[in-house]
Write a protein that holds these residues in place. Sequence first.
Motif, PDB file in Angstrom:
ATOM      1  N   ARG A  45       1.256  -1.270  -0.083  1.00 51.01           N
ATOM      2  CA  ARG A  45       0.235   0.245  -0.038  1.00 51.01           C
ATOM      3  C   ARG A  45       0.446   1.177   0.253  1.00 51.01           C
ATOM      4  N   TYR A  46       1.949   1.239   0.691  1.00 55.67           N
ATOM      5  CA  TYR A  46       3.103   2.153   0.621  1.00 55.67           C
ATOM      6  C   TYR A  46       3.228   2.966  -0.162  1.00 55.67           C
ATOM      7  N   LEU A  47       3.592   2.200  -1.098  1.00 60.30           N
ATOM      8  CA  LEU A  47       4.294   1.829  -2.599  1.00 60.30           C
ATOM      9  C   LEU A  47       2.810   2.402  -3.333  1.00 60.30           C
ATOM     10  N   LEU A  48       1.455   2.014  -3.011  1.00 59.47           N
ATOM     11  CA  LEU A  48       0.857   2.970  -3.933  1.00 59.47           C
ATOM     12  C   LEU A  48       0.109   4.308  -3.477  1.00 59.47           C
ATOM     13  N   ALA A  49       0.503   5.015  -2.235  1.00 54.97           N
ATOM     14  CA  ALA A  49       0.503   5.937  -2.169  1.00 54.97           C
ATOM     15  C   ALA A  49       1.681   7.010  -2.443  1.00 54.97           C
ATOM     16  N   LYS A  50       2.912   6.578  -1.917  1.00 50.95           N
ATOM     17  CA  LYS A  50       3.389   6.984  -2.908  1.00 50.95           C
ATOM     18  C   LYS A  50       3.822   7.541  -4.566  1.00 50.95           C
ATOM     19  N   GLU A  51       3.355   6.692  -5.143  1.00 56.79           N
ATOM     20  CA  GLU A  51       3.592   6.132  -6.308  1.00 56.79           C
ATOM     21  C   GLU A  51       1.976   6.685  -7.369  1.00 56.79           C
ATOM     22  N   VAL A  52       1.106   6.762  -6.614  1.00 61.11           N
ATOM     23  CA  VAL A  52      -0.495   7.036  -7.468  1.00 61.11           C
ATOM     24  C   VAL A  52      -1.115   8.334  -6.553  1.00 61.11           C
ATOM     25  N   TRP A  53      -0.842   7.895  -5.095  1.00 62.03           N
ATOM     26  CA  TRP A  53      -1.459   9.255  -4.731  1.00 62.03           C
ATOM     27  C   TRP A  53      -0.574  10.534  -4.146  1.00 62.03           C
ATOM     28  N   HIS A  54       0.813  10.300  -4.901  1.00 58.35           N
ATOM     29  CA  HIS A  54       2.560  11.211  -4.509  1.00 58.35           C
ATOM     30  C   HIS A  54       2.178  11.481  -2.666  1.00 58.35           C
ATOM     31  N   GLN A  55       2.171  10.715  -1.868  1.00 62.29           N
ATOM     32  CA  GLN A  55       1.882  10.894  -0.852  1.00 62.29           C
ATOM     33  C   GLN A  55       3.530   9.946   0.171  1.00 62.29           C
ATOM     34  N   THR A  56       4.189  11.218   0.469  1.00 65.10           N
ATOM     35  CA  THR A  56       5.447   9.791   1.494  1.00 65.10           C
ATOM     36  C   THR A  56       5.405   9.663   2.031  1.00 65.10           C
ATOM     37  N   GLN A  57       4.625   9.819   2.887  1.00 67.13           N
ATOM     38  CA  GLN A  57       3.927  10.097   4.887  1.00 67.13           C
ATOM     39  C   GLN A  57       3.104   8.729   4.392  1.00 67.13           C
ATOM     40  N   ARG A  58       3.905   6.938   5.063  1.00 70.49           N
ATOM     41  CA  ARG A  58       2.871   6.437   5.875  1.00 70.49           C
ATOM     42  C   ARG A  58       1.378   6.742   6.722  1.00 70.49           C
ATOM     43  N   SER A  59       1.087   6.735   6.515  1.00 68.76           N
ATOM     44  CA  SER A  59      -0.308   6.977   7.629  1.00 68.76           C
ATOM     45  C   SER A  59      -1.786   5.647   7.002  1.00 68.76           C
ATOM     46  N   THR A  60      -2.237   5.497   8.666  1.00 70.10           N
ATOM     47  CA  THR A  60      -3.051   5.134   8.404  1.00 70.10           C
ATOM     48  C   THR A  60      -4.474   5.331   6.846  1.00 70.10           C
ATOM     49  N   PRO A  61      -4.731   6.828   7.702  1.00 71.72           N
ATOM     50  CA  PRO A  61      -5.773   7.098   7.176  1.00 71.72           C
ATOM     51  C   PRO A  61      -6.125   6.649   5.670  1.00 71.72           C
ATOM     52  N   LEU A  62      -4.107   6.583   4.509  1.00 71.03           N
ATOM     53  CA  LEU A  62      -4.361   6.354   3.328  1.00 71.03           C
ATOM     54  C   LEU A  62      -4.169   5.038   3.204  1.00 71.03           C
ATOM     55  N   ASP A  63      -4.095   4.237   3.953  1.00 68.52           N
ATOM     56  CA  ASP A  63      -4.340   2.868   3.907  1.00 68.52           C
ATOM     57  C   ASP A  63      -5.210   2.269   3.834  1.00 68.52           C
ATOM     58  N   ASN A  64      -6.594   3.271   4.681  1.00 67.45           N
ATOM     59  CA  ASN A  64      -7.933   2.665   4.439  1.00 67.45           C
ATOM     60  C   ASN A  64      -8.401   3.346   2.798  1.00 67.45           C
ATOM     61  N   VAL A  65      -7.794   4.523   2.440  1.00 69.14           N
ATOM     62  CA  VAL A  65      -8.540   5.277   0.887  1.00 69.14           C
ATOM     63  C   VAL A  65      -8.270   4.182   0.148  1.00 69.14           C
ATOM     64  N   ILE A  66      -6.803   3.875   0.351  1.00 67.40           N
ATOM     65  CA  ILE A  66      -6.074   2.850  -1.062  1.00 67.40           C
ATOM     66  C   ILE A  66      -7.021   1.351  -0.691  1.00 67.40           C
ATOM     67  N   ASP A  67      -7.459   0.667   0.709  1.00 69.89           N
ATOM     68  CA  ASP A  67      -8.237  -0.192   0.509  1.00 69.89           C
ATOM     69  C   ASP A  67      -9.392  -0.489   0.003  1.00 69.89           C
ATOM     70  N   VAL A  68     -10.326   1.132  -0.182  1.00 69.95           N
ATOM     71  CA  VAL A  68     -11.964   1.060  -1.068  1.00 69.95           C
ATOM     72  C   VAL A  68     -11.310   1.503  -2.455  1.00 69.95           C
ATOM     73  N   HIS A  69     -10.590   1.822  -2.323  1.00 72.93           N
ATOM     74  CA  HIS A  69      -9.633   1.745  -4.056  1.00 72.93           C
ATOM     75  C   HIS A  69     -10.590   1.240  -4.969  1.00 72.93           C
ATOM     76  N   MET A  70      -8.935   0.423  -4.451  1.00 73.66           N
ATOM     77  CA  MET A  70      -8.253  -1.878  -4.755  1.00 73.66           C
ATOM     78  C   MET A  70     -10.166  -1.745  -4.562  1.00 73.66           C
ATOM     79  N   SER A  71     -11.310  -1.978  -3.644  1.00 73.44           N
ATOM     80  CA  SER A  71     -11.909  -2.596  -4.070  1.00 73.44           C
ATOM     81  C   SER A  71     -13.098  -2.150  -4.590  1.00 73.44           C
ATOM     82  N   ARG A  72     -12.919  -1.267  -5.259  1.00 73.76           N
ATOM     83  CA  ARG A  72     -13.817  -0.240  -6.505  1.00 73.76           C
ATOM     84  C   ARG A  72     -14.271  -0.899  -7.554  1.00 73.76           C
ATOM     85  N   LEU A  73     -11.657  -0.714  -7.617  1.00 73.73           N
ATOM     86  CA  LEU A  73     -11.299  -0.954  -9.093  1.00 73.73           C
ATOM     87  C   LEU A  73     -11.547  -2.261  -9.156  1.00 73.73           C
TER      88      LEU A  73
END
Lengths: 479, 229
Positions: B172-200
């Motif tokens: 997930r953190y790689l997705l945050a970095k590469e797709v969301w362009h967020q460098t900090q590893r944070s829990t909220p974003l992991d949740n966001v990624i999960d939702v988007h992944m399940s939608r995709l």
Amino acid sequence: MKRQLTMRYAIIIGAMLVIFVIPISIGSFYYQINSELDADVNILKKELNDPILPAWFERLYVEKRGITEVEPYSHREVRRFAIYALTSTAQGDIPDEIPLFMTYFWHHNGLSWAINSEFSTANTLWRDTDNGQFYYLHTYKQWINQQHYLIAVAIPITTAVQILFSVLIALPIALLLSSLGGYWLVNRALQPLRDITRKVEHINAEQIVTHLVVANPHDEIGQLAQALNHSLDRIDQSFQRLKNFTADAAHQLRTPLTIIHNVGELSMRQPMTVAQYRESMGSVLEESNKLQQVIDTLLLLTQRDSGNVSQSPFQFDDISPFVADIVEMLQVIADEKQQEIRLISSEKVPVYMDQGLLEQALINIIHNAILYTPVGGTITITCAYNVDANTSKPQNKPQSTITIADNGPGIALHDAEHIFDRFYRGNLQHKQSGTGLGLAVAQQAIRLAGGEVQLLNAGEQGAIFQVKCYVVQNTPYSI
Amino acid sequence: MTTLLLIEDDPKIAATIVQSLQTQTWNVNHVITGEAGFFEAQQHTFDLIILDLMLPVKDGYEILAALRKQGNQTPVLILSAKCELDDRVRGLDIGADGYLAKPFSFVELHACIRALTRRGAIQEPSHLSAGNLQLDRLTRSVTRAGEKITLTKLEFDLLYYFLQHQGEVIPRYLLAKEVWHQTQRSTPLDNVIDVHMSRLRKRLVTKKDNNKLIHTIRGVGYMLSTTAP
């Protein structure tokens, strides 16, 4: 300290004695003698103006001086005087060998210098060889009826000299005593300080609550003790926080470790299918991710605690689109819980802050709201400029606020003050999600960026978090 | 054939790295100490040196500095548990070409190695496919078995990234970095990624083909693959 103070005290006392006591006592000694002698001489002068010297001279003198009784045969402490007639010679006026008149115990011995003095008045110290007493001799020459007379008055000064001597001898003793007294005083005055020192020496991280006794809160030492007490309280509180934090952190780290260990142990106990192994490994990885997140967040907090943050504040003309972006990012999580996020912003809300810090804080606070608001709830985010969120009235000082209100269960009063503490979780149901550090990170980020975040309400009416921001450069938000 | 030199003193970490590199058909030469690494680097030519910072006796910084002083220009990728900005800056200043903080995922390590050993610019492909899934980056269109799939911009970017890394497990953190362009590893974003992944994932399942393409790899992240893991 004690010795120094005592030394200084003794030096000051000694100097005072030398400067004041000695000249004053010597001066007053002379003044007293001289004034007495003058009085005597004046009386005698007057009597001399009578054509006939009264035979009862002495009695008269005694009466006029108000001395009722003179012990005629006393060898001690008797005021003596004599009157000589002076005979003019080539060498000057020379007194007769035998005075015209003299009191008891008058000796001519040793008086020649004063008597032969060419000055009209002379003073000298005279010792009576018979009784060994010291006298202060005053001579005065005067013409009366073409006859030159010399009046000689001697005042016993043994007592005065003795007193003077005893003063001189007493001086060092007084000095010594006052030094001892000073030492005692200093010692006594410093005693509370020593008590404080002894108590402070016994303070360590485990045992801070040794409260110093404040004898008198208004004196300097009382104030020192109070100040120390206050700072000890603060240190105690931070130690307490640190202790809680360490305990919480250990717990937060131990839980994933326990799971990893248990899952690993179970996997090793008996052969499993590939799918089961994958399941185990997945579980291990999940927990290690949690560990990673906790450690990363702790490192971030620690780094920022030490002030190791580079900031580049940015002037937003209006913060709303920035907030809208964050909301859009988090919207998907809210959607999953059928929650509605409303963003209200009726005007331009200027903010001057570091984007990264503000974004991180807002993400954490809004995510927190989504987490705690039940399915179907509503989260209202209000961006406002110059409006006090409590009263909705315009403020005097420029202020921008971002308020995040949810209609969840709210935050209990006893949780409210700890809500920003690290690892504090209150009694929440979402045990598995998050690190318990989200709000702590948010608060730290906002503070570093120069703002403030607070919980506006406690109770069951839902939680309202408010972020106060810098409006423009160099004008902090008003509290 | 790409040849790598790995200087890492921890045997477990080294073993997993060597194992992961061999799956990518890279040649790996592993040494335990900095001195041995320095010697190896002088004796042979490598395409990349992977250097651990905390080594016994001489640390990674010293080895790197010595290599650069000798004029050795082999690209160096630093692996370190020290992830503070100062350490990164120091490493890069001494002459490192990349810096990867422990713990890292192998996907990220492989990506770094590929980036550092790549010769010449690589072109971003405009057309990608996985099985019957087709993506055209220029027209931003996605079809599966000929059926058109509508994606949001974010979903499209996500899919594009996954198609580029088919068969790799993306944390997930790689997705945050590469797709969301967020460098900090944070829990909220992991949740966001999960939702988007399940939608995709749902979007990619069509009437004509309901085989899952995106797989959740528990504890690690996601993988796009035509075959189940």
